[in-house]
Design a protein around this motif. Sequence first.
Motif, PDB file in Angstrom:
ATOM      1  N   THR A  76       0.849  -1.183   0.000  1.00 13.26           N
ATOM      2  CA  THR A  76       0.000   0.000   0.000  1.00 13.26           C
ATOM      3  C   THR A  76       0.885   1.234   0.000  1.00 13.26           C
ATOM      4  N   GLN A  77       0.271   2.390  -0.128  1.00 10.73           N
ATOM      5  CA  GLN A  77       1.029   3.636  -0.031  1.00 10.73           C
ATOM      6  C   GLN A  77       1.588   3.831   1.370  1.00 10.73           C
ATOM      7  N   GLN A  78       0.926   3.228   2.362  1.00  9.08           N
ATOM      8  CA  GLN A  78       1.362   3.381   3.750  1.00  9.08           C
ATOM      9  C   GLN A  78       2.418   2.367   4.161  1.00  9.08           C
TER      10      GLN A  78
END
Length: 237
Positions: A76-78
Amino acid sequence: MSTRGHVVAVTCLALEARIALGPGVAVICNHASQLVASLEAAAKRGAAGIISFGIAGGLAPHLAAGDWVVASGVRTQQGHFPTDRGWARALLEALPGAVHAEIIGADAPIAEPVEKRQLHLRTGAVAVDTESHVAARIAAAHRIPFAACRAVIDPAHSLLPPAAVFGLRHDGTADVIAVLRSVMRQPSQLPALARTALDARTAGAALRRGRRLLGAGLSFPYFEELALDANMAVEMS
């Protein structure tokens, strides 16, 4: 919908939801923007496990429509969320030929082959969908076993035409009027739309076959342990 003691299958299409539902399985069918509240509620009600189930866009060039991917983790982006190893192993045993690799979550479908190729090269992920990153994050926050099991609908070399991307209602059903309007605005997308429809049929058939193989609880391996824990809690109370 009661999710206590059930596996929660996360989907965004009505077809995926109908296929996933079964003994030991509750379903949340929503788009990514609306998933968080539903998943938080399910986690608080005592979901036994969370699985991202349905179709995905192919990123690796060797994957064809209908091929299964059992995620080893979700990017994910996180950050990165690993899947539960025992559950992934059970899914792989139930789905002969499934690829065990990372997938990536995106907030919107990846339509262009160039974008798919770049995403694969940058991340190593072999498939992409719009729910797994949300499901993985909520499962991790509540320390609930998580898995992701997806069948490829559009291979890496295929273009998703606008009518296929935007011709869906929020409940995951097809919006025929929106599809027709898109085709009228851009008739040149008809060949790609026809190819996508064939791939969708292939992916749907793979989902149904795979769902039968996965059985009750979508191959969740810990129901007996949960029952034992519950019995012990009753005896100690």
